[in-house]
Design a protein around this motif. Structure first.
Motif, PDB file in Angstrom:
ATOM      1  N   VAL A  49       0.853  -1.195   0.000  1.00 24.58           N
ATOM      2  CA  VAL A  49       0.000   0.000   0.000  1.00 24.58           C
ATOM      3  C   VAL A  49       0.883   1.238   0.000  1.00 24.58           C
ATOM      4  O   VAL A  49       0.645   2.196  -0.735  1.00 24.58           O
ATOM      5  N   ASP A  50       1.944   1.207   0.782  1.00 20.35           N
ATOM      6  CA  ASP A  50       2.895   2.309   0.825  1.00 20.35           C
ATOM      7  C   ASP A  50       3.550   2.514  -0.543  1.00 20.35           C
ATOM      8  O   ASP A  50       3.704   3.649  -1.002  1.00 20.35           O
ATOM      9  N   SER A  51       3.895   1.429  -1.213  1.00 16.93           N
ATOM     10  CA  SER A  51       4.496   1.526  -2.547  1.00 16.93           C
ATOM     11  C   SER A  51       3.530   2.147  -3.543  1.00 16.93           C
ATOM     12  O   SER A  51       3.922   2.948  -4.388  1.00 16.93           O
ATOM     13  N   TYR A  52       2.262   1.778  -3.436  1.00 20.76           N
ATOM     14  CA  TYR A  52       1.264   2.381  -4.314  1.00 20.76           C
ATOM     15  C   TYR A  52       1.118   3.869  -4.047  1.00 20.76           C
ATOM     16  O   TYR A  52       0.877   4.648  -4.974  1.00 20.76           O
ATOM     17  N   ALA A  53       1.248   4.276  -2.804  1.00 17.98           N
ATOM     18  CA  ALA A  53       1.186   5.704  -2.490  1.00 17.98           C
ATOM     19  C   ALA A  53       2.335   6.443  -3.168  1.00 17.98           C
ATOM     20  O   ALA A  53       2.155   7.545  -3.697  1.00 17.98           O
ATOM     21  N   VAL A  54       3.510   5.842  -3.175  1.00 14.32           N
ATOM     22  CA  VAL A  54       4.650   6.441  -3.866  1.00 14.32           C
ATOM     23  C   VAL A  54       4.341   6.592  -5.350  1.00 14.32           C
ATOM     24  O   VAL A  54       4.590   7.643  -5.953  1.00 14.32           O
ATOM     25  N   VAL A  55       3.777   5.558  -5.946  1.00 10.74           N
ATOM     26  CA  VAL A  55       3.426   5.602  -7.365  1.00 10.74           C
ATOM     27  C   VAL A  55       2.392   6.694  -7.616  1.00 10.74           C
ATOM     28  O   VAL A  55       2.491   7.456  -8.582  1.00 10.74           O
ATOM     29  N   GLU A  56       1.385   6.782  -6.761  1.00  9.54           N
ATOM     30  CA  GLU A  56       0.341   7.801  -6.916  1.00  9.54           C
ATOM     31  C   GLU A  56       0.945   9.201  -6.886  1.00  9.54           C
ATOM     32  O   GLU A  56       0.674  10.019  -7.768  1.00  9.54           O
ATOM     33  N   VAL A  57       1.789   9.473  -5.894  1.00  7.66           N
ATOM     34  CA  VAL A  57       2.399  10.797  -5.771  1.00  7.66           C
ATOM     35  C   VAL A  57       3.290  11.082  -6.975  1.00  7.66           C
ATOM     36  O   VAL A  57       3.264  12.185  -7.532  1.00  7.66           O
ATOM     37  N   LEU A  88      -7.668   0.203   4.441  1.00  9.39           N
ATOM     38  CA  LEU A  88      -6.627   0.308   3.427  1.00  9.39           C
ATOM     39  C   LEU A  88      -6.558   1.708   2.825  1.00  9.39           C
ATOM     40  O   LEU A  88      -5.465   2.236   2.598  1.00  9.39           O
ATOM     41  N   THR A  89      -7.706   2.329   2.580  1.00  5.88           N
ATOM     42  CA  THR A  89      -7.673   3.663   1.992  1.00  5.88           C
ATOM     43  C   THR A  89      -7.163   4.695   2.992  1.00  5.88           C
ATOM     44  O   THR A  89      -6.470   5.632   2.597  1.00  5.88           O
ATOM     45  N   ALA A  90      -7.468   4.528   4.276  1.00  7.97           N
ATOM     46  CA  ALA A  90      -6.923   5.440   5.284  1.00  7.97           C
ATOM     47  C   ALA A  90      -5.402   5.309   5.353  1.00  7.97           C
ATOM     48  O   ALA A  90      -4.675   6.311   5.415  1.00  7.97           O
ATOM     49  N   GLU A  91      -4.920   4.082   5.306  1.00  7.10           N
ATOM     50  CA  GLU A  91      -3.476   3.823   5.299  1.00  7.10           C
ATOM     51  C   GLU A  91      -2.834   4.440   4.055  1.00  7.10           C
ATOM     52  O   GLU A  91      -1.766   5.059   4.114  1.00  7.10           O
ATOM     53  N   TYR A  92      -3.500   4.289   2.938  1.00  8.59           N
ATOM     54  CA  TYR A  92      -3.032   4.822   1.666  1.00  8.59           C
ATOM     55  C   TYR A  92      -2.966   6.347   1.700  1.00  8.59           C
ATOM     56  O   TYR A  92      -1.973   6.956   1.286  1.00  8.59           O
ATOM     57  N   ARG A  93      -3.991   6.978   2.217  1.00  8.38           N
ATOM     58  CA  ARG A  93      -4.015   8.442   2.299  1.00  8.38           C
ATOM     59  C   ARG A  93      -2.909   8.974   3.208  1.00  8.38           C
ATOM     60  O   ARG A  93      -2.296   9.998   2.918  1.00  8.38           O
ATOM     61  N   ARG A  94      -2.662   8.283   4.327  1.00  7.46           N
ATOM     62  CA  ARG A  94      -1.566   8.704   5.216  1.00  7.46           C
ATOM     63  C   ARG A  94      -0.224   8.607   4.500  1.00  7.46           C
ATOM     64  O   ARG A  94       0.624   9.493   4.617  1.00  7.46           O
ATOM     65  N   ALA A  95      -0.026   7.531   3.751  1.00 10.06           N
ATOM     66  CA  ALA A  95       1.230   7.347   3.025  1.00 10.06           C
ATOM     67  C   ALA A  95       1.401   8.406   1.941  1.00 10.06           C
ATOM     68  O   ALA A  95       2.516   8.905   1.721  1.00 10.06           O
ATOM     69  N   ILE A  96       0.318   8.786   1.277  1.00  8.76           N
ATOM     70  CA  ILE A  96       0.382   9.847   0.269  1.00  8.76           C
ATOM     71  C   ILE A  96       0.747  11.169   0.928  1.00  8.76           C
ATOM     72  O   ILE A  96       1.629  11.899   0.447  1.00  8.76           O
ATOM     73  N   ALA A  97       0.093  11.484   2.029  1.00  4.31           N
ATOM     74  CA  ALA A  97       0.350  12.742   2.729  1.00  4.31           C
ATOM     75  C   ALA A  97       1.811  12.841   3.187  1.00  4.31           C
ATOM     76  O   ALA A  97       2.405  13.914   3.140  1.00  4.31           O
ATOM     77  N   ALA A  98       2.384  11.723   3.581  1.00  2.00           N
ATOM     78  CA  ALA A  98       3.774  11.710   4.039  1.00  2.00           C
ATOM     79  C   ALA A  98       4.761  12.019   2.918  1.00  2.00           C
ATOM     80  O   ALA A  98       5.906  12.391   3.178  1.00  2.00           O
ATOM     81  N   ALA A 100       3.917  14.093   0.160  1.00  2.00           N
ATOM     82  CA  ALA A 100       3.378  15.198  -0.634  1.00  2.00           C
ATOM     83  C   ALA A 100       4.443  16.184  -1.098  1.00  2.00           C
ATOM     84  O   ALA A 100       4.312  16.764  -2.174  1.00  2.00           O
ATOM     85  N   GLY A 101       5.497  16.364  -0.362  1.00  4.80           N
ATOM     86  CA  GLY A 101       6.505  17.353  -0.714  1.00  4.80           C
ATOM     87  C   GLY A 101       7.667  16.837  -1.544  1.00  4.80           C
ATOM     88  O   GLY A 101       8.576  17.602  -1.869  1.00  4.80           O
ATOM     89  N   LEU A 102       7.654  15.587  -1.911  1.00  5.88           N
ATOM     90  CA  LEU A 102       8.773  15.031  -2.673  1.00  5.88           C
ATOM     91  C   LEU A 102       8.802  15.577  -4.094  1.00  5.88           C
ATOM     92  O   LEU A 102       7.780  15.895  -4.675  1.00  5.88           O
ATOM     93  N   ARG A 103      10.001  15.661  -4.639  1.00  5.45           N
ATOM     94  CA  ARG A 103      10.183  16.126  -6.023  1.00  5.45           C
ATOM     95  C   ARG A 103      10.532  14.912  -6.875  1.00  5.45           C
ATOM     96  O   ARG A 103      11.210  14.009  -6.434  1.00  5.45           O
ATOM     97  N   TRP A 104      10.095  14.951  -8.133  1.00  5.38           N
ATOM     98  CA  TRP A 104      10.252  13.799  -9.010  1.00  5.38           C
ATOM     99  C   TRP A 104      10.819  14.211 -10.364  1.00  5.38           C
ATOM    100  O   TRP A 104      10.596  15.311 -10.833  1.00  5.38           O
TER     101      TRP A 104
END
Length: 136
Positions: A49-57, A88-98, A100-104
């Motif tokens: 789920v954390d990996s998917y958050a990285v992909v989403e961001v 799972l979606t709450a976990e996913y949203r927390r991972a996305i929020a963590a 949010a400031g990354l540059r790609w």
């Protein structure tokens, strides 16, 4: 970077594939749920789920938002218990929020390859989830 798409693949499928036999006899109409997973499977699912958050961001930053949560909710309806989807979606949203400031890097050849790999991993994962949910 080559294995990034492999890390991203399978978060949603992991839950469904973890214990298909148990889900058939589970309360709630045979829906899959987190309580069917062992602690090790749950830890693996959290990592995915954390990996998917990285992909989403990453894909959002590159102008290619995959809308994974919306797609997951649609696909999981009737297949994965509502309380599990909420968790799972709450976990996913927390991972996305963590993150949010990354540059790609979206413009280089490597960045464009990463976009393509990420999108392909998402397509394959949702295809797998669709097949598994139809069986249940």
């Amino acid at each position: 970077m080559r294995s990034f798409h492999l890390l991203a693949a399978g978060a949603l499928v992991a839950l469904v594939a973890a214990s298909p036999a148990a889900a058939q006899s589970a309360p709630g109409g045979g829906a899959y749920s987190l309580d069917l997973l062992t602690p090790a499977q749950r830890a693996d699912l959290s990592k995915r789920v954390d990996s998917y958050a990285v992909v989403e961001v990453f894909l959002r930053a590159c102008g290619r938002p995959p809308a994974l949560e919306t797609r997951f909710r649609r696909m999981a309806s009737g297949c994965i218990r509502a309380d599990t989807v909420r968790t799972l979606t709450a976990e996913y949203r927390r991972a996305i929020a963590a993150r949010a400031g990354l540059r790609w890097d979206c413009r280089s050849a490597a960045g464009r390859r990463m976009i393509a790999r990420s999108e392909q991993a998402i397509r394959l994962t949702f295809a797998d989830l669709g097949r598994l949910c139809r069986r249940g």
